[in-house]
Design a protein around this motif. Structure first.
Motif, PDB file in Angstrom:
ATOM      1  N   PRO A 225      -8.748  -5.382  24.749  1.00 58.41           N
ATOM      2  CA  PRO A 225     -10.393  -5.676  25.046  1.00 58.41           C
ATOM      3  C   PRO A 225     -11.014  -4.339  25.255  1.00 58.41           C
ATOM      4  N   GLY A 226     -10.143  -3.168  25.676  1.00 57.15           N
ATOM      5  CA  GLY A 226     -10.932  -2.077  26.031  1.00 57.15           C
ATOM      6  C   GLY A 226     -10.726  -1.279  24.841  1.00 57.15           C
ATOM      7  N   ALA A 227     -10.114  -1.337  23.831  1.00 58.43           N
ATOM      8  CA  ALA A 227      -9.723  -0.578  22.777  1.00 58.43           C
ATOM      9  C   ALA A 227     -11.131  -0.301  21.885  1.00 58.43           C
ATOM     10  N   THR A 228     -11.884  -1.472  21.742  1.00 60.19           N
ATOM     11  CA  THR A 228     -13.084  -1.231  20.989  1.00 60.19           C
ATOM     12  C   THR A 228     -14.071  -0.093  21.600  1.00 60.19           C
ATOM     13  N   LEU A 229     -14.170  -0.229  23.015  1.00 60.20           N
ATOM     14  CA  LEU A 229     -15.086   0.728  23.546  1.00 60.20           C
ATOM     15  C   LEU A 229     -14.195   2.052  23.424  1.00 60.20           C
ATOM     16  N   VAL A 230     -13.156   2.322  23.756  1.00 57.62           N
ATOM     17  CA  VAL A 230     -12.580   3.490  23.740  1.00 57.62           C
ATOM     18  C   VAL A 230     -12.599   4.084  22.129  1.00 57.62           C
ATOM     19  N   ASN A 231     -12.507   3.281  21.245  1.00 55.49           N
ATOM     20  CA  ASN A 231     -12.738   4.018  19.783  1.00 55.49           C
ATOM     21  C   ASN A 231     -14.140   4.338  19.592  1.00 55.49           C
ATOM     22  N   ALA A 232     -15.112   3.626  20.119  1.00 58.31           N
ATOM     23  CA  ALA A 232     -16.616   3.822  20.069  1.00 58.31           C
ATOM     24  C   ALA A 232     -16.987   5.206  20.600  1.00 58.31           C
TER      25      ALA A 232
ATOM     26  N   ILE B 134     -21.475  13.343   7.478  1.00 58.50           N
ATOM     27  CA  ILE B 134     -20.221  13.240   7.524  1.00 58.50           C
ATOM     28  C   ILE B 134     -19.832  11.697   8.612  1.00 58.50           C
ATOM     29  N   SER B 135     -19.233  10.908   7.924  1.00 60.82           N
ATOM     30  CA  SER B 135     -18.705   9.872   8.498  1.00 60.82           C
ATOM     31  C   SER B 135     -17.840   9.823   9.412  1.00 60.82           C
ATOM     32  N   VAL B 136     -17.395   9.262  10.540  1.00 64.14           N
ATOM     33  CA  VAL B 136     -16.415   9.388  11.464  1.00 64.14           C
ATOM     34  C   VAL B 136     -16.202   7.720  11.891  1.00 64.14           C
ATOM     35  N   SER B 137     -14.645   7.437  11.809  1.00 67.22           N
ATOM     36  CA  SER B 137     -14.379   6.193  12.249  1.00 67.22           C
ATOM     37  C   SER B 137     -13.017   6.526  12.789  1.00 67.22           C
ATOM     38  N   VAL B 138     -12.936   5.776  14.147  1.00 67.80           N
ATOM     39  CA  VAL B 138     -11.585   5.918  15.047  1.00 67.80           C
ATOM     40  C   VAL B 138     -11.031   4.581  15.320  1.00 67.80           C
ATOM     41  N   ARG B 139      -9.730   4.427  14.825  1.00 66.80           N
ATOM     42  CA  ARG B 139      -8.996   3.178  15.245  1.00 66.80           C
ATOM     43  C   ARG B 139      -7.789   3.543  15.831  1.00 66.80           C
TER      44      ARG B 139
ATOM     45  N   THR C 151     -10.820   8.931  10.957  1.00 68.05           N
ATOM     46  CA  THR C 151     -10.635   9.122   9.662  1.00 68.05           C
ATOM     47  C   THR C 151     -12.360   9.593   9.396  1.00 68.05           C
ATOM     48  N   LEU C 152     -12.154  10.777   8.561  1.00 71.24           N
ATOM     49  CA  LEU C 152     -13.442  11.589   8.149  1.00 71.24           C
ATOM     50  C   LEU C 152     -13.712  11.726   6.771  1.00 71.24           C
TER      51      LEU C 152
ATOM     52  N   GLY D  95      -7.275  11.487  23.293  1.00 72.15           N
ATOM     53  CA  GLY D  95      -6.767  10.130  22.805  1.00 72.15           C
ATOM     54  C   GLY D  95      -6.575  10.131  21.231  1.00 72.15           C
ATOM     55  N   VAL D  96      -7.133  11.104  20.744  1.00 76.80           N
ATOM     56  CA  VAL D  96      -7.153  11.039  18.960  1.00 76.80           C
ATOM     57  C   VAL D  96      -5.561  11.769  18.922  1.00 76.80           C
ATOM     58  N   LYS D  97      -4.904  10.930  18.343  1.00 78.86           N
ATOM     59  CA  LYS D  97      -3.525  11.344  17.748  1.00 78.86           C
ATOM     60  C   LYS D  97      -3.273  11.857  16.469  1.00 78.86           C
ATOM     61  N   ASP D  98      -4.217  11.403  15.513  1.00 80.49           N
ATOM     62  CA  ASP D  98      -3.781  11.904  14.045  1.00 80.49           C
ATOM     63  C   ASP D  98      -5.405  11.745  13.500  1.00 80.49           C
ATOM     64  N   VAL D  99      -5.402  12.811  12.615  1.00 74.65           N
ATOM     65  CA  VAL D  99      -6.663  12.861  11.739  1.00 74.65           C
ATOM     66  C   VAL D  99      -6.541  12.760  10.251  1.00 74.65           C
ATOM     67  N   ASP D 100      -7.316  11.918   9.636  1.00 74.77           N
ATOM     68  CA  ASP D 100      -7.181  11.756   8.194  1.00 74.77           C
ATOM     69  C   ASP D 100      -8.517  12.162   7.756  1.00 74.77           C
ATOM     70  N   ASN D 101      -8.447  13.609   7.306  1.00 73.01           N
ATOM     71  CA  ASN D 101      -9.553  14.403   6.809  1.00 73.01           C
ATOM     72  C   ASN D 101      -9.870  14.243   5.362  1.00 73.01           C
ATOM     73  N   LYS D 102     -10.737  13.108   5.061  1.00 71.28           N
ATOM     74  CA  LYS D 102     -11.067  12.982   3.652  1.00 71.28           C
ATOM     75  C   LYS D 102     -12.112  13.564   3.218  1.00 71.28           C
ATOM     76  N   ILE D 103     -12.795  14.557   3.929  1.00 65.90           N
ATOM     77  CA  ILE D 103     -14.114  15.300   3.619  1.00 65.90           C
ATOM     78  C   ILE D 103     -13.884  16.221   2.589  1.00 65.90           C
TER      79      ILE D 103
END
Length: 279
Positions: free
Chosen positions: A33-40, A61-66, A71-72, A94-102
């Motif tokens: 339940p806390g993952a949503t807030l962490v992502n945001a 630039i759009s940013v999404s974290v899951r 993902t950028l 907390g960000v372990k990986d970045v998918d840079n699609k810019i």
């Protein structure tokens, strides 16, 4: 990055606002339940830092974290801007990986935002005003003045009263030599009223013996750091009984002279030794 920590409050507020949109994510595990807030929160931290960066704030630039993966997407003009965006995202806790699609597009045109001012622009102006006010307080020529400082788009307006024309000129010079300042409108008025902290020469001399060497060293370093013309990282500063010693390298005699002048003008400084400040 230091910027992330300094903007924690804004990031949290934005995160709470964003959380209402991401709560409906069907891929989110009900067991976390806390993952949503962490992502945001992580998305908001990345976005806030982009908003503060002069290189990224005007881009879309759009940013999404899951689950720790950012993902950028979007467009920038240069490779270094894409790399910067990726580095900022990777630096968030907390960000372990970045998918840079810019996408890098040399012909990319930044969106026209009209007369609206972004968050980063507001922060820049507020920072400039604070720095100028601080420099006026630290200077032996301008400390104690009844001065108001306002900044809009890097344009500084000084208003209020000063004791003499020298103080007015010094205030304008300090403001102009501040990083990020584009222009200075000096509306200071010379008044016969003297600043409350000032007395005769003897009083000023006595005051210099009471100011701690550590305070002087810190303010000299800060003067250099906030200057648009002095490379502070190349100069070391030491103070002993009000005598400041400068060591290091500068690019020119002009930069050397300015560094010495900035140090000399700090309250409590008796003299400046600069034989080891070379170019």
């Amino acid at each position: 990055m230091n910027t992330l920590n300094s903007n924690w409050m804004l990031a949290t507020a934005v995160a709470l606002a964003l959380s209402g949109n991401v709560m409906a994510d069907e891929n989110m595990s009900a067991k976390e339940p806390g993952a949503t807030l962490v992502n945001a929160r992580q998305e908001a931290q990345i976005w806030t830092t982009y908003a503060l960066s002069p290189y990224l704030r005007a881009t879309d630039i759009s940013v999404s974290v899951r689950d720790g993966k950012a993902t950028l997407s979007g467009n920038v003009e240069e490779d270094v801007h894409k790399e910067l965006a990726g580095a900022i995202a990777a630096g968030v806790n907390g960000v372990k990986d970045v998918d840079n699609k810019i996408k890098v597009d040399a012909d990319y045109k930044k969106p026209d935002r009209g007369d609206s001012r972004g968050y980063g622009d507001v922060v820049d102006d507020a920072t400039i005003s604070t720095v100028v006010k601080s420099k006026l307080l630290w200077s032996k020529h301008t400390e104690g003045m009844e001065t108001e400082v306002k900044t809009t788009d890097g344009k500084v307006v000084l208003s209020g009263t000063v004791a003499n024309i020298q103080a007015k000129q010094q205030a304008e010079k300090l403001a102009k030599n501040t990083d990020g300042v584009r222009s200075v409108d000096n509306k200071l008025v010379v008044s016969n009223k003297k600043a409350s902290h000032k007395g005769d020469d003897k009083d000023d001399a006595d005051e210099s013996t009471l100011i701690a060497d550590s305070w002087i060293t810190t303010k000299v370093k800060s003067m250099f750091m906030y200057s648009s013309s002095v490379a502070s990282s190349d100069i070391s500063v030491n103070t002993d009984k009000g005598i400041v010693t400068l060591n290091g390298t500068v690019d020119s005699g002009v930069e050397q002279a300015l560094a010495i002048e900035l140090a000399q003008n700090i309250r409590g400084v008796k003299s400046v030794k600069s034989s080891q400040l070379v170019f």
